[in-house]
Design a protein around this motif. Structure first.
Motif, PDB file in Angstrom:
ATOM      1  N   THR A  31     -23.346  -3.029  -2.348  1.00 47.56           N
ATOM      2  CA  THR A  31     -24.605  -2.297  -2.238  1.00 47.56           C
ATOM      3  C   THR A  31     -25.401  -2.458  -3.529  1.00 47.56           C
ATOM      4  OG1 THR A  31     -23.479  -0.676  -0.851  1.00 47.56           O
ATOM      5  CG2 THR A  31     -25.624  -0.054  -1.728  1.00 47.56           C
ATOM      6  N   LYS A  32     -26.621  -2.966  -3.421  1.00 47.40           N
ATOM      7  CA  LYS A  32     -27.456  -3.213  -4.607  1.00 47.40           C
ATOM      8  C   LYS A  32     -27.946  -1.900  -5.195  1.00 47.40           C
ATOM      9  CE  LYS A  32     -29.260  -6.367  -7.193  1.00 47.40           C
ATOM     10  NZ  LYS A  32     -28.414  -6.893  -8.215  1.00 47.40           N
ATOM     11  N   SER A  33     -27.995  -1.857  -6.504  1.00 48.11           N
ATOM     12  CA  SER A  33     -28.427  -0.646  -7.181  1.00 48.11           C
ATOM     13  C   SER A  33     -29.265  -1.009  -8.395  1.00 48.11           C
ATOM     14  CB  SER A  33     -27.196   0.179  -7.572  1.00 48.11           C
ATOM     15  OG  SER A  33     -27.595   1.438  -8.055  1.00 48.11           O
ATOM     16  N   ASP A  34     -29.195  -0.184  -9.434  1.00 51.39           N
ATOM     17  CA  ASP A  34     -30.008  -0.409 -10.630  1.00 51.39           C
ATOM     18  C   ASP A  34     -29.286  -1.299 -11.642  1.00 51.39           C
ATOM     19  OD1 ASP A  34     -28.056   1.331 -11.482  1.00 51.39           O
ATOM     20  OD2 ASP A  34     -29.411   2.899 -12.134  1.00 51.39           O
ATOM     21  N   SER A  35     -29.936  -1.511 -12.778  1.00 50.83           N
ATOM     22  CA  SER A  35     -29.392  -2.395 -13.813  1.00 50.83           C
ATOM     23  C   SER A  35     -28.105  -1.841 -14.416  1.00 50.83           C
ATOM     24  CB  SER A  35     -30.433  -2.638 -14.902  1.00 50.83           C
ATOM     25  OG  SER A  35     -30.876  -1.426 -15.458  1.00 50.83           O
TER      26      SER A  35
END
Length: 146
Positions: A31-35
């Motif tokens: 799941t893509k998230s923040d840096s």
């Protein structure tokens, strides 16, 4: 040592818990998230769910600035939100001094304020009194301590 600069309207412990959950989701489910999550996921073993303790050992948390809750709340949702502006200033300061050291992406400098104004009510306990007012419900509201 690399740095991530972030801000939160809530308690630091709660926000860090959210960050750690984002890292776990990125490692296990992709799941893509923040840096922040992207950086720490790179340091974890593939297909192995990292524990919160393992992730906490990788980082050192430091509060750079803490504003007055009431003063900050007045600017929430506006262009001059004090939390958002302070975060941007710290990111730019770190980029200017040591660009290689910062984890934040450039898109975190731009963008609208995500903060919502929250007002908390403190209710008195009523014992043996039937509440007929429409303003106060039967369930007591949460009390927040700052």
């Amino acid at each position: 040592d690399e740095s991530y600069i972030g801000q939160t309207q809530q308690k630091l412990k709660d926000r860090m818990g959210q960050h750690l959950n984002d890292v776990k989701k990125l490692v296990t489910k992709g799941t893509k998230s923040d840096s922040f999550a992207s950086h720490f996921a790179r340091h974890c073993k593939k297909e192995t769910k990292p524990t919160s303790d393992e992730l906490r050992k990788m980082m050192k948390v430091k509060i750079v600035w803490q504003g007055n809750a009431i003063s900050c709340m007045k600017s929430f949702g506006k262009l001059n939100c004090s939390l958002c502006m302070r975060e941007r200033i710290e990111i730019l300061r770190t980029i200017r001094q040591e660009e290689w050291k910062i984890i934040n992406h450039c898109n975190e400098i731009y963008g609208a304020c995500r903060h919502k104004t929250r007002f908390h009510r403190f209710l008195k306990e009523h014992t043996n009194v039937k509440n007929t007012s429409t303003d106060e419900g039967n369930k007591p509201e949460k009390v927040y301590k700052y």
